[in-house]
Design an enzyme around this catalytic site. Sequence first.
Site, short mmCIF file in Angstrom:
data_model
loop_
_atom_site.label_atom_id
_atom_site.label_comp_id
_atom_site.label_asym_id
_atom_site.label_seq_id
_atom_site.Cartn_x
_atom_site.Cartn_y
_atom_site.Cartn_z
N HIS A 209 7.85 16.94 -35.31
CA HIS A 209 8.29 16.76 -33.92
C HIS A 209 8.07 15.32 -33.47
O HIS A 209 7.38 15.04 -32.48
CB HIS A 209 7.51 17.71 -33.00
CG HIS A 209 8.40 18.53 -32.12
ND1 HIS A 209 9.19 19.57 -32.59
CD2 HIS A 209 8.66 18.47 -30.77
CE1 HIS A 209 9.84 20.11 -31.60
NE2 HIS A 209 9.57 19.45 -30.48
N ASP A 213 12.26 14.04 -27.42
CA ASP A 213 13.26 15.09 -27.20
C ASP A 213 14.29 14.99 -28.32
O ASP A 213 14.41 13.94 -28.97
CB ASP A 213 13.93 14.91 -25.83
CG ASP A 213 14.67 16.15 -25.36
OD1 ASP A 213 14.63 17.18 -26.07
OD2 ASP A 213 15.28 16.11 -24.28
N ASN A 215 14.43 16.88 -31.14
CA ASN A 215 13.94 17.18 -32.49
C ASN A 215 14.73 18.31 -33.17
O ASN A 215 14.99 18.26 -34.36
CB ASN A 215 12.45 17.54 -32.43
CG ASN A 215 11.61 16.37 -32.01
OD1 ASN A 215 11.36 15.44 -32.77
ND2 ASN A 215 11.15 16.40 -30.75
N ARG A 217 17.93 19.18 -32.62
CA ARG A 217 19.25 18.71 -32.99
C ARG A 217 19.19 17.76 -34.19
O ARG A 217 20.04 17.82 -35.08
CB ARG A 217 19.92 18.02 -31.80
CG ARG A 217 20.54 19.00 -30.81
CD ARG A 217 20.83 18.38 -29.46
NE ARG A 217 19.60 18.20 -28.70
CZ ARG A 217 19.56 17.79 -27.45
NH1 ARG A 217 20.68 17.49 -26.82
NH2 ARG A 217 18.41 17.66 -26.82
N TYR A 253 13.99 31.02 -32.91
CA TYR A 253 12.72 30.58 -32.35
C TYR A 253 11.57 31.50 -32.75
O TYR A 253 10.44 31.03 -32.96
CB TYR A 253 12.83 30.48 -30.82
CG TYR A 253 13.70 29.33 -30.36
CD1 TYR A 253 13.39 28.03 -30.71
CD2 TYR A 253 14.83 29.55 -29.58
CE1 TYR A 253 14.17 26.97 -30.31
CE2 TYR A 253 15.62 28.49 -29.16
CZ TYR A 253 15.29 27.20 -29.53
OH TYR A 253 16.08 26.14 -29.12
#
Length: 379
Positions: A209, A213, A215, A217, A253
């Site tokens: 990670h 922001d 990560n 995609r 998820y």
Amino acid sequence: MDSEIIKWIWQHRDYPHFKYDKTKLSILISEIDYQRGILDGMSKLFNQEDIRNIEIDTLTDEAINTSLIEGEVFKRESVRSSFRKKLDKDFDGRSDKYSTAATDSLVEILLDCSLNKDPLTLDRLHGWHNCLFENRYSRLDRINIAKFRTHDDMEVVSGAIGHEKVHYKAVPLSSMDEDIENFLEYCNSSDENIYIKSAIAHLWFVSIHPYDDGNGRISRAITDSILSKQTLHTEFKLYSVSTAINSDRKAYYDVLDKTTNLFKNRNFDITLWLDWHLNTLKSAMIDALKNIEYLVEKTKFWDIHRKQSLNERQIKVLNKILDKGAENFEGGINTKKYISLTKVSKATAVRDINELLEFGCIKQVQGTQGRNVRYRVLV
């Protein structure tokens, strides 16, 4: 989080040497190889123009769905126009009124993933990230663009304010550079089966990670980049992994959570993730084959009917049905749907439908009549 509590996958003593049972995946790998072989064979049935249209449609699906997974919505006509500007030699970019700067940038990522066979590097990762967020804010806060995060407190969180749930805490800065170096070495040098390799790379990157922001995609772009090295008869792979993931987003998820949380994965075993990812890959290929079969049906249909005097409305409705597959056009076509698709009067719709019946383009669905009469396309 108490630093002595071992909870996240990167805290395990064996990380990043992931443990998995490859024998449990052998049949699944063979099934994926079989599906890919069929896809490669089907690609030989079409001319270059048809193949290019299939590729653009597949890339468009990939772009739209990798964004939808993260809650970002792009209009299909905008993404498709951005791809056509790059790939369709007959497309007049000067009259293009649909593409946007954001869709152009997203397209740049997917084209680089597919066409650039060079090793994966930091510069490429940062370039992709720049395309995602160039001149943009992430909600209220400006994020680091084209460079990694500079803070340790990177958490994946959901829930209302005051009731947040932490799903994951990312790799700390102290070990991130070394982790990224090992990750890139794996992507560029590992001789592991390409399907397993793409799944491990996906999991590994989201575990690190490294960005503020994007990560998810970027991880899916990495998956695409690895899988694209396997294309044989086409420039681009003809299936969309992100589309398959987005169709089962909750499971995506859930399985990441079960794999990256050592309270749920005490054996540090990623077989569950690999199995899910490979099944998703297989589903993507099966869906791609269905879409190609629809194109075969559409081509055969127009080989029969192209010389008939059909108006633009009739052609539009027939193509709408054929693009989805005649069996997938729920309920068939009726006067109400025809009016909705063409914005004409009822009298005009009835006249058009009667002509389609006379031409043999459609047939009344057995058992339907009167106000409930429906028709299906003859393919």
